[in-house]
Scaffold this motif. Sequence first.
Motif, PDB file in Angstrom:
ATOM      1  N   ALA A 102       0.834  -1.205   0.000  1.00  0.00           N
ATOM      2  CA  ALA A 102       0.000   0.000   0.000  1.00  0.00           C
ATOM      3  C   ALA A 102       0.869   1.255   0.000  1.00  0.00           C
ATOM      4  O   ALA A 102       0.564   2.236  -0.699  1.00  0.00           O
ATOM      5  CB  ALA A 102      -0.941  -0.012   1.212  1.00  0.00           C
ATOM      6  N   GLU A 104       1.111   4.260  -2.846  1.00  0.00           N
ATOM      7  CA  GLU A 104       0.993   5.692  -2.551  1.00  0.00           C
ATOM      8  C   GLU A 104       2.095   6.481  -3.249  1.00  0.00           C
ATOM      9  O   GLU A 104       1.887   7.610  -3.672  1.00  0.00           O
ATOM     10  CB  GLU A 104       1.057   5.928  -1.043  1.00  0.00           C
ATOM     11  CG  GLU A 104      -0.205   5.553  -0.318  1.00  0.00           C
ATOM     12  CD  GLU A 104      -0.087   5.772   1.183  1.00  0.00           C
ATOM     13  OE1 GLU A 104       0.738   6.624   1.604  1.00  0.00           O
ATOM     14  OE2 GLU A 104      -0.816   5.101   1.928  1.00  0.00           O
ATOM     15  N   GLU A 131      -9.477  -3.520   1.447  1.00  0.00           N
ATOM     16  CA  GLU A 131      -8.010  -3.450   1.400  1.00  0.00           C
ATOM     17  C   GLU A 131      -7.534  -3.195  -0.025  1.00  0.00           C
ATOM     18  O   GLU A 131      -6.648  -2.377  -0.265  1.00  0.00           O
ATOM     19  CB  GLU A 131      -7.385  -4.733   1.957  1.00  0.00           C
ATOM     20  CG  GLU A 131      -7.631  -4.955   3.436  1.00  0.00           C
ATOM     21  CD  GLU A 131      -6.976  -3.919   4.327  1.00  0.00           C
ATOM     22  OE1 GLU A 131      -6.039  -3.214   3.896  1.00  0.00           O
ATOM     23  OE2 GLU A 131      -7.404  -3.798   5.489  1.00  0.00           O
ATOM     24  N   ARG A 136      -7.805   0.324  -1.129  1.00  0.00           N
ATOM     25  CA  ARG A 136      -6.715   1.215  -0.693  1.00  0.00           C
ATOM     26  C   ARG A 136      -5.658   1.358  -1.775  1.00  0.00           C
ATOM     27  O   ARG A 136      -4.935   2.355  -1.822  1.00  0.00           O
ATOM     28  CB  ARG A 136      -6.058   0.677   0.582  1.00  0.00           C
ATOM     29  CG  ARG A 136      -6.954   0.729   1.786  1.00  0.00           C
ATOM     30  CD  ARG A 136      -6.334   0.059   2.989  1.00  0.00           C
ATOM     31  NE  ARG A 136      -4.972   0.511   3.233  1.00  0.00           N
ATOM     32  CZ  ARG A 136      -4.071  -0.191   3.918  1.00  0.00           C
ATOM     33  NH1 ARG A 136      -4.378  -1.362   4.411  1.00  0.00           N
ATOM     34  NH2 ARG A 136      -2.862   0.275   4.103  1.00  0.00           N
TER      35      ARG A 136
END
Length: 142
Positions: free
Chosen positions: A10, A14, A107, A110
């Motif tokens: 994750a 980002e 999840e 995300r």
Amino acid sequence: MAAQEFEELAETFEFLDDWEDRYRHVIDMGKSLPPLDPAFQVDATRVDGCASQVWLRPMIQGTGPDAAFEFEGDSDAMIVKGLIAVLHTLYAGRTVADVGKVDALSELGRLGLNDHLSAQRSNGVRAMVERIRLVSAEAAAG
């Protein structure tokens, strides 16, 4: 409730500025998965509901709810093989009881996957998640 490996994924997502970079990363993850032995590419391990050919081979270590969940997977489509790798980071090494507690779609959201996968790919991911959950629930029940 994500595993550390998924948290790291994750964070990587980002960092990646656009979907094309993320898409390439998912494909690269798939390329790093070892191929599934053709002996396991059979109807019993095939996941129905996927546009591509997808096979998931669960490997449960132990018995009951504390048994460890692991799986191997493969696909004839590189992006799908990458999605298998993403699911592997989410589920592998958990107990079979914990697998059922993971909100996989949240999840995966995300990572921005919900917004950028075609309807067919999204259905395929849901089918893979359901197979993983079903196998884990059966193993947890003994």
